[in-house]
Design an enzyme around this catalytic site. Structure first.
Site, PDB file in Angstrom:
ATOM      1  N   HIS A   1      -7.393   0.708  -6.364  1.00 44.20           N
ATOM      2  CA  HIS A   1      -7.628  -0.092  -5.162  1.00 44.20           C
ATOM      3  C   HIS A   1      -8.325  -1.391  -5.594  1.00 44.20           C
ATOM      4  CE1 HIS A   1      -7.865  -1.092  -1.087  1.00 44.20           C
ATOM      5  NE2 HIS A   1      -8.699  -0.190  -0.611  1.00 44.20           N
TER       6      HIS A   1
ATOM      7  N   ARG B   1       0.879  -1.178   0.000  1.00 46.41           N
ATOM      8  CA  ARG B   1       0.000   0.000   0.000  1.00 46.41           C
ATOM      9  C   ARG B   1       0.910   1.220   0.000  1.00 46.41           C
ATOM     10  NH1 ARG B   1      -5.195   1.576   3.600  1.00 46.41           N
ATOM     11  NH2 ARG B   1      -6.066   0.213   2.005  1.00 46.41           N
TER      12      ARG B   1
ATOM     13  N   GLN C   1     -10.193  -3.816  -3.055  1.00 47.33           N
ATOM     14  CA  GLN C   1     -11.474  -3.307  -2.570  1.00 47.33           C
ATOM     15  C   GLN C   1     -12.566  -3.510  -3.619  1.00 47.33           C
ATOM     16  OE1 GLN C   1     -12.239  -1.773   0.564  1.00 47.33           O
ATOM     17  NE2 GLN C   1     -14.244  -2.274  -0.243  1.00 47.33           N
TER      18      GLN C   1
ATOM     19  N   ASP D   1     -17.193   7.475  -1.705  1.00 46.69           N
ATOM     20  CA  ASP D   1     -15.922   7.347  -0.981  1.00 46.69           C
ATOM     21  C   ASP D   1     -15.589   8.723  -0.407  1.00 46.69           C
ATOM     22  OD1 ASP D   1     -13.476   6.374  -0.047  1.00 46.69           O
ATOM     23  OD2 ASP D   1     -12.469   6.528  -1.988  1.00 46.69           O
TER      24      ASP D   1
ATOM     25  N   ARG E   1     -13.566  -8.398   1.860  1.00 45.07           N
ATOM     26  CA  ARG E   1     -12.133  -8.163   1.602  1.00 45.07           C
ATOM     27  C   ARG E   1     -11.337  -9.403   1.964  1.00 45.07           C
ATOM     28  NH1 ARG E   1     -10.002  -2.998   1.660  1.00 45.07           N
ATOM     29  NH2 ARG E   1      -8.100  -4.087   1.096  1.00 45.07           N
TER      30      ARG E   1
ATOM     31  N   CYS F   1     -16.212   1.832   0.741  1.00 44.80           N
ATOM     32  CA  CYS F   1     -15.008   1.052   1.077  1.00 44.80           C
ATOM     33  C   CYS F   1     -14.580   1.243   2.523  1.00 44.80           C
ATOM     34  CB  CYS F   1     -13.878   1.406   0.121  1.00 44.80           C
ATOM     35  SG  CYS F   1     -13.283   3.099   0.271  1.00 44.80           S
TER      36      CYS F   1
HETATM   37  N1   CP Z   1     -11.130   0.119   2.617  1.00 46.90           N
HETATM   38  C1   CP Z   1      -9.864   0.016   3.023  1.00 46.90           C
HETATM   39  O1   CP Z   1      -8.935  -0.247   2.250  1.00 46.90           O
HETATM   40  O2   CP Z   1      -9.705   0.218   4.364  1.00 46.90           O
HETATM   41  P1   CP Z   1      -8.339   0.439   5.124  1.00 46.90           P
HETATM   42  O3   CP Z   1      -7.783   1.767   4.675  1.00 46.90           O
HETATM   43  O4   CP Z   1      -8.725   0.457   6.579  1.00 46.90           O
HETATM   44  O5   CP Z   1      -7.384  -0.664   4.804  1.00 46.90           O
HETATM   45  N1  NVA Z   2      -9.895   6.820  -1.452  1.00 49.56           N
HETATM   46  C1  NVA Z   2      -9.527   6.426  -0.101  1.00 49.56           C
HETATM   47  C2  NVA Z   2      -9.769   4.974   0.107  1.00 49.56           C
HETATM   48  C3  NVA Z   2      -9.459   4.478   1.481  1.00 49.56           C
HETATM   49  C4  NVA Z   2      -9.612   2.993   1.613  1.00 49.56           C
HETATM   50  C5  NVA Z   2      -8.068   6.770   0.138  1.00 49.56           C
HETATM   51  O1  NVA Z   2      -7.250   6.554  -0.765  1.00 49.56           O
HETATM   52  O2  NVA Z   2      -7.748   7.258   1.213  1.00 49.56           O
END
Ligand code: CP
Ligand code: NVA
Length: 302
Positions: free
Chosen positions: A129, A102, A132, A219, A287, A259
Site C-alpha cells: 500500500h 486497487r 498510504q 492496522d 493521502r 491507515c
Molecule cells: N487507508 C485506505 O486506503 O483507506 P480506504 O480503504 O478507505 O481507501
Molecule cells: N490492510 C488493510 C488496509 C486497508 C486500507 C486492508 O488491506 O484491508
C-alpha cells in the site's frame, strides 16, 4: 520513476522528492494557490475492493490538479466478467494518461504496468500500500522534521501496510521494529530486503518492539478479502491491541498512525485512537497531498 507499484520501486531520493512536493502542494492548497499540473489529462481509478479514502482523495486530487478522474469499479468493467488485465491495460492506455488500481494480487498491478503504456499507481494490493505509507512518512516528517533515526514501531498483522512501512521506513533512515504473532509475519520478500538493515527488528513481543518508539502504527487484523479468517485472527492477535499499557512503553509524546478504517477494541483501543485522532486524521488528509505529488511526478516523466 515510471510507475508506483511497490515501495521497493522508490529510492530514498525519490521518496524525499515526493514528500517535498507533497508539502508544497499542501501549502498551496491551504493558501488558495492553484496548481493545475494535470490540465487536459484523464486518470482512470480501477477498484476491485472497497474504499473511502483512496477513492475520494484520488478523485478530488485529480480535480484539484485540473484533470479528469474516472471511477472504474470492477463490477462495471468487463474485468468483472473475465476480460484479462493485459487487454484492459492496452485498451485503457489508449484513452487515459494515468491509471490507479486497487486489487488483490500484486501481479495484476505489475501486469497493468507491463502491458499498458501509461504510468500505473498501486492503490493497495494484498502485498503493498505505497500511497498510504508515503502519507504516513509525510505525517511523521511533519511532526519530527526528519525521518532519519526516528523509531517506527508496527504492531499487528504482517500485511500490506507492514510490508510497505518496513521498506519505506528503512529506505528513509528510520529505525523499524515490528511485532506480529507467529505465522503472521510480513512477506518473505520484505524480510529479505530488511535483512541488510541493522536498524530493523522483528519479534512476537509487542512490549519489546514498542520500547522507545517515536511512532506507533497498527492496522486491521483482517484485511479486505480475509473476512472468513476474522474469528481465527481475533484469537491469534490477543495481546496485540495498542492500548495505554503498551503506549506507556513508547517515548513520551509518541505519535500514533493508523491507515484506517480502524476497529476499536481490536487492534487499537478507543482511548488510544481518540487521544491520537488529530495525527490519524492528518495522516488521512495527507493521502490527498502525497498522491497529487506522485501523479505530478509520474506525468513529468512522461
Ligand atoms: N487507508 C485506505 O486506503 O483507506 P480506504 O480503504 O478507505 O481507501
Ligand atoms: N490492510 C488493510 C488496509 C486497508 C486500507 C486492508 O488491506 O484491508
Amino acid at each position: 520513476m515510471k510507475h508506483l507499484l511497490t515501495m521497493q520501486d522508490l529510492s530514498k531520493d525519490e521518496i524525499m522528492e515526493i514528500l517535498d512536493l507533497a508539502d508544497q502542494l499542501k501549502y498551496e492548497r491551504k493558501h488558495g494557490i492553484s496548481h493545475r499540473y494535470l490540465e487536459g489529462k484523464s486518470v482512470g481509478l480501477i477498484f476491485q475492493k472497497s474504499s473511502t479514502r483512496t477513492r475520494v482523495s484520488f478523485e478530488t486530487g485529480v480535480y484539484q490538479l485540473g484533470g479528469q478522474a474516472l471511477f472504474l469499479s470492477s463490477r462495471d468493467l468487463q474485468i468483472g466478467r473475465g476480460e484479462p488485465i493485459q487487454d484492459t491495460a492496452r485498451v485503457l492506455s489508449r484513452y487515459l494518461d494515468l491509471l490507479m488500481i486497487r486489487t488483490f494480487d500484486q501481479k495484476e498491478v505489475e501486469d497493468l504496468a507491463r502491458y499498458g503504456s501509461v504510468p500505473v499507481i498501486n492503490g493497495l494490493t494484498d502485498y503493498s500500500h505505497p500511497c498510504q505509507v508515503l502519507a504516513d512518512l509525510m505525517t511523521i516528517r511533519e511532526r519530527y522534521a526528519t525521518l532519519e533515526g526516528v523509531k517506527m514501531c508496527y504492531i499487528g498483522d504482517g500485511d500490506n501496510m507492514a510490508n510497505s512501512l518496513i521498506v519505506g521506513g528503512l529506505l528513509t533512515g528510520m529505525d523499524v521494529s515490528v511485532a506480529t504473532p507467529k505465522g503472521y509475519e510480513p512477506h518473505v520478500k520484505v524480510l529479505e530486503f530488511a535483512k541488510a538493515y541493522p536498524s530493523f527488528s522483528l519479534t512476537t513481543d509487542p512490549a519489546k518492539a514498542i520500547q522507545d518508539a517515536d511512532v506507533v502504527i497498527t492496522d486491521t487484523w483482517a484485511s479486505m478479502g480475509m473476512e472468513e479468517e476474522k474469528e481465527i485472527r481475533q484469537k491469534a492477535f490477543q495481546g496485540y491491541t495498542v492500548d495505554d499499557a503498551l503506549m506507556s512503553l513508547a517515548k513520551p509524546g509518541a505519535m500514533v498512525q493508523h491507515c484506517l478504517p480502524a476497529y476499536r477494541g481490536q487492534e487499537i483501543t478507543e482511548k488510544v485512537f481518540e487521544d491520537h485522532a488529530d495525527e490519524i486524521f492528518e495522516e488521512a488528509e495527507n493521502r490527498l497531498h502525497v498522491q497529487k505529488a506522485v501523479m505530478v511526478l509520474l506525468m513529468k516523466e512522461e
